[in-house]
Design an enzyme around this catalytic site. Structure first.
Site, PDB file in Angstrom:
ATOM      1  N   GLU A 193       0.840  -1.215   0.000  1.00 35.51           N
ATOM      2  CA  GLU A 193       0.000   0.000   0.000  1.00 35.51           C
ATOM      3  C   GLU A 193       0.873   1.262   0.000  1.00 35.51           C
ATOM      4  O   GLU A 193       0.469   2.308  -0.513  1.00 35.51           O
ATOM      5  CB  GLU A 193      -0.956   0.008   1.203  1.00 35.51           C
ATOM      6  CG  GLU A 193      -1.976  -1.134   1.238  1.00 35.51           C
ATOM      7  CD  GLU A 193      -3.197  -0.936   0.329  1.00 35.51           C
ATOM      8  OE1 GLU A 193      -3.135  -0.129  -0.627  1.00 35.51           O
ATOM      9  OE2 GLU A 193      -4.212  -1.615   0.572  1.00 35.51           O
ATOM     10  N   ASN A 253      -7.717   2.931  -5.169  1.00 34.22           N
ATOM     11  CA  ASN A 253      -7.999   1.515  -5.455  1.00 34.22           C
ATOM     12  C   ASN A 253      -7.128   0.961  -6.568  1.00 34.22           C
ATOM     13  O   ASN A 253      -7.444  -0.087  -7.139  1.00 34.22           O
ATOM     14  CB  ASN A 253      -9.475   1.332  -5.831  1.00 34.22           C
ATOM     15  CG  ASN A 253     -10.366   1.595  -4.636  1.00 34.22           C
ATOM     16  OD1 ASN A 253     -10.029   1.259  -3.523  1.00 34.22           O
ATOM     17  ND2 ASN A 253     -11.496   2.226  -4.888  1.00 34.22           N
TER      18      ASN A 253
HETATM   19  P1  NAD Z   1      -4.650  -7.820   9.538  1.00 37.97           P
HETATM   20  O1  NAD Z   1      -5.524  -6.912  10.261  1.00 37.97           O
HETATM   21  O2  NAD Z   1      -5.094  -9.216   9.308  1.00 37.97           O
HETATM   22  O3  NAD Z   1      -3.245  -7.799  10.263  1.00 37.97           O
HETATM   23  C1  NAD Z   1      -2.208  -8.591   9.756  1.00 37.97           C
HETATM   24  C2  NAD Z   1      -1.749  -9.661  10.748  1.00 37.97           C
HETATM   25  O4  NAD Z   1      -0.799  -9.067  11.616  1.00 37.97           O
HETATM   26  C3  NAD Z   1      -2.815 -10.261  11.640  1.00 37.97           C
HETATM   27  O5  NAD Z   1      -2.492 -11.614  11.881  1.00 37.97           O
HETATM   28  C4  NAD Z   1      -2.672  -9.462  12.934  1.00 37.97           C
HETATM   29  O6  NAD Z   1      -3.095 -10.200  14.053  1.00 37.97           O
HETATM   30  C5  NAD Z   1      -1.204  -9.225  12.975  1.00 37.97           C
HETATM   31  N1  NAD Z   1      -0.754  -8.011  13.630  1.00 37.97           N
HETATM   32  C6  NAD Z   1      -1.228  -6.753  13.479  1.00 37.97           C
HETATM   33  N2  NAD Z   1      -0.468  -5.899  14.152  1.00 37.97           N
HETATM   34  C7  NAD Z   1       0.501  -6.608  14.759  1.00 37.97           C
HETATM   35  C8  NAD Z   1       1.616  -6.283  15.563  1.00 37.97           C
HETATM   36  N3  NAD Z   1       1.912  -5.016  15.846  1.00 37.97           N
HETATM   37  N4  NAD Z   1       2.390  -7.279  16.024  1.00 37.97           N
HETATM   38  C9  NAD Z   1       2.128  -8.571  15.699  1.00 37.97           C
HETATM   39  N5  NAD Z   1       1.113  -8.956  14.916  1.00 37.97           N
HETATM   40  C10 NAD Z   1       0.309  -7.976  14.453  1.00 37.97           C
HETATM   41  O7  NAD Z   1      -4.306  -7.257   8.065  1.00 37.97           O
HETATM   42  P2  NAD Z   1      -3.786  -5.846   7.569  1.00 37.97           P
HETATM   43  O8  NAD Z   1      -2.813  -6.163   6.508  1.00 37.97           O
HETATM   44  O9  NAD Z   1      -3.409  -4.966   8.667  1.00 37.97           O
HETATM   45  O10 NAD Z   1      -5.110  -5.217   6.902  1.00 37.97           O
HETATM   46  C11 NAD Z   1      -5.712  -5.820   5.790  1.00 37.97           C
HETATM   47  C12 NAD Z   1      -7.156  -5.398   5.720  1.00 37.97           C
HETATM   48  O11 NAD Z   1      -7.234  -3.982   5.559  1.00 37.97           O
HETATM   49  C13 NAD Z   1      -7.899  -5.996   4.532  1.00 37.97           C
HETATM   50  O12 NAD Z   1      -9.134  -6.508   4.968  1.00 37.97           O
HETATM   51  C14 NAD Z   1      -8.108  -4.816   3.609  1.00 37.97           C
HETATM   52  O13 NAD Z   1      -9.248  -4.970   2.805  1.00 37.97           O
HETATM   53  C15 NAD Z   1      -8.237  -3.697   4.593  1.00 37.97           C
HETATM   54  N6  NAD Z   1      -7.994  -2.351   4.048  1.00 37.97           N
HETATM   55  C16 NAD Z   1      -8.903  -1.387   4.348  1.00 37.97           C
HETATM   56  C17 NAD Z   1      -8.697  -0.106   3.898  1.00 37.97           C
HETATM   57  C18 NAD Z   1      -9.652   0.975   4.295  1.00 37.97           C
HETATM   58  O14 NAD Z   1      -9.554   2.090   3.777  1.00 37.97           O
HETATM   59  N7  NAD Z   1     -10.564   0.728   5.213  1.00 37.97           N
HETATM   60  C19 NAD Z   1      -7.571   0.210   3.134  1.00 37.97           C
HETATM   61  C20 NAD Z   1      -6.668  -0.795   2.836  1.00 37.97           C
HETATM   62  C21 NAD Z   1      -6.892  -2.088   3.301  1.00 37.97           C
HETATM   63  N1  GLY Z   2      -8.172   1.930   0.289  1.00 40.05           N
HETATM   64  C1  GLY Z   2      -9.107   2.671  -0.482  1.00 40.05           C
HETATM   65  C2  GLY Z   2      -9.703   3.860   0.219  1.00 40.05           C
HETATM   66  O1  GLY Z   2      -9.517   4.094   1.387  1.00 40.05           O
HETATM   67  O2  GLY Z   2     -10.411   4.596  -0.386  1.00 40.05           O
END
Ligand code: NAD
Ligand code: GLY
Length: 369
Positions: A193, A253
């Site tokens: 990202e 996106n």
């Molecule tokens: P996640 O929340 O699953 O976290 C990744 C992993 O790391 C998990 O196993 C979690 O338990 C672990 N973890 C998190 N912080 C930790 C830490 N400090 N120490 C140890 N372990 C830790 O995944 P992610 O990559 O953080 O987020 C992915 C999600 O975000 C997807 O569902 C995606 O669609 C969403 N997303 C949303 C937006 C938005 O604008 N809302 C933007 C981009 C992505």
């Molecule tokens: N990750 C896409 C948005 O926040 O708009």
């Protein structure tokens, strides 16, 4: 003197009128949570929503930090991983909240990665028709992207993020110290990202990433602080201009139409979000050469940085073209059944195109296998 040296967090403002809020970025901001919450004039009672990996690492410290400032917080935890971004887990949380004595002045804190942030945000948007939300992102992905901007929601088996709401947090506390415990594969996933932000909006930042990505992935504090701040600045600027994605925000996106389709086809299991969008961005680069005039050299720079940072650039054989197209048709940018793609004119400049044909997609997916 930089904020890092003075111990004062860096502050990025998301300007949204009466819903404006700060993103505070720095080492140790979690331990000062009460100090940062106090000016928000919320109630004293809150619930921390977290996951099973993050809870043992940081929930106790956050409860202590809140307690010192006179706040009381219960902790609710969900299993770690994308599968928890579900109606089932949202429902579990809805069923537990009424016994915890919350009222409309109470708050929810999302402590964790993007999964917890999106899920807890959705619950906050709906419970009591909306209670205050504070994001405390602990993954790189959540610190540079998902905790900012107010997109909340859960997945359906048919598609990613199909149920949700725009609901802005009151505050984002990005404690960069928490990245020390993040598994390396998750760190790389978040870096996808970061690359995206440079590719769509800031060629200079992209060039900096090409030179400095190793320092970021080695968690050099100055490099990490720079990356989190710059991504938050870019996202804040885009969201302030187009909160509900009627235009500009769609650029965030880039790589996500095919990336989300791959996550759906993987049943939200095995493939990390950043890995899926890395492959999506490589397809996006090829589509951009074909339909948007991106130079071959810049397409190669983008795919080169993705590969150098240990992220996948090739789809392999597991995704069938027909299934990818079918899953991608549920993308929220689609209009009247026609897919629309974010393409790059050049590094740092993106736009939404409806010129991509199914034949283009077939060609690009074949090339990127
Ligand atoms: P996640 O929340 O699953 O976290 C990744 C992993 O790391 C998990 O196993 C979690 O338990 C672990 N973890 C998190 N912080 C930790 C830490 N400090 N120490 C140890 N372990 C830790 O995944 P992610 O990559 O953080 O987020 C992915 C999600 O975000 C997807 O569902 C995606 O669609 C969403 N997303 C949303 C937006 C938005 O604008 N809302 C933007 C981009 C992505
Ligand atoms: N990750 C896409 C948005 O926040 O708009």
């Amino acid at each position: 003197m930089s904020a890092k040296k003075t111990g004062v967090p860096e502050r990025v403002r998301v300007e949204l009128g009466e819903r404006s809020y700060d993103i505070l970025i720095g080492k140790g901001v979690l331990s000062k949570a009460a100090e940062y919450l106090r000016p928000l004039k919320l109630g004293k009672r809150g619930v921390i929503i977290t996951d099973a990996n993050v809870e043992p690492l940081y929930a106790g410290a956050l409860c202590d930090a809140l307690g010192k400032g006179g706040f009381a917080a219960e902790v609710l935890s969900v299993p770690a991983g994308e599968a928890s971004k579900s109606l089932r887990q949202a429902n579990r949380l809805f069923e537990k909240l009424p016994s915890l004595g919350l009222d409309r002045h109470s708050f929810l804190i999302a402590l964790g990665g993007g999964v917890v942030g999106d899920l807890a945000g959705f619950v906050a948007a709906s419970y009591l028709r909306g209670i205050a939300l504070v994001q405390v992102p602990t993954s790189l992905l959540a610190q540079v992207d998902s905790s900012v901007g107010g997109k909340t929601g859960v997945n359906l088996p048919q598609g990613k993020n199909l149920v949700g709401a725009f609901y802005q947090p009151k505050l984002v506390l990005a404690d960069t110290d928490t990245l020390e415990t993040l598994p390396e594969r998750e760190l790389r996933s978040g870096f996808a990202e970061v690359i995206k932000h440079g590719a769509i909006r800031d060629a200079r930042f992209f060039g900096w990433l090409e030179r400095e990505y190793k320092r970021v992935l080695a968690l050099d504090p100055e490099a990490v602080a720079h990356v989190v701040r710059r991504c938050c600045e870019i996202k804040a600027e885009v969201v302030s201009a187009d909160e509900r994605e009627s235009g500009l925000r769609a650029l965030l996106n880039f790589g996500h139409t095919l990336g989300h389709a791959m996550e759906t086809l993987s049943d939200y299991n095995g493939l990390l979000h950043g890995e899926a969008i890395s492959m999506g961005m490589c397809c996006g680069a090829r589509l951009s050469v074909k339909r948007a005039g991106l130079s071959e050299a810049e397409a190669q720079r983008l795919c080169g940085l993705i590969a150098a940072s240990g992220l996948p650039t090739r789809l392999g054989k597991s995704f069938k073209l027909g299934e990818l197209l079918e899953a991608a048709r549920l993308d929220k940018k689609a209009r009247d059944g026609k897919l629309r793609f974010v393409l790059l004119k050049c590094l740092g400049e993106a736009f939404v195109s409806d010129a991509v044909t199914d034949a283009d997609l077939k060609e690009v997916v074949d090339v990127c296998r």
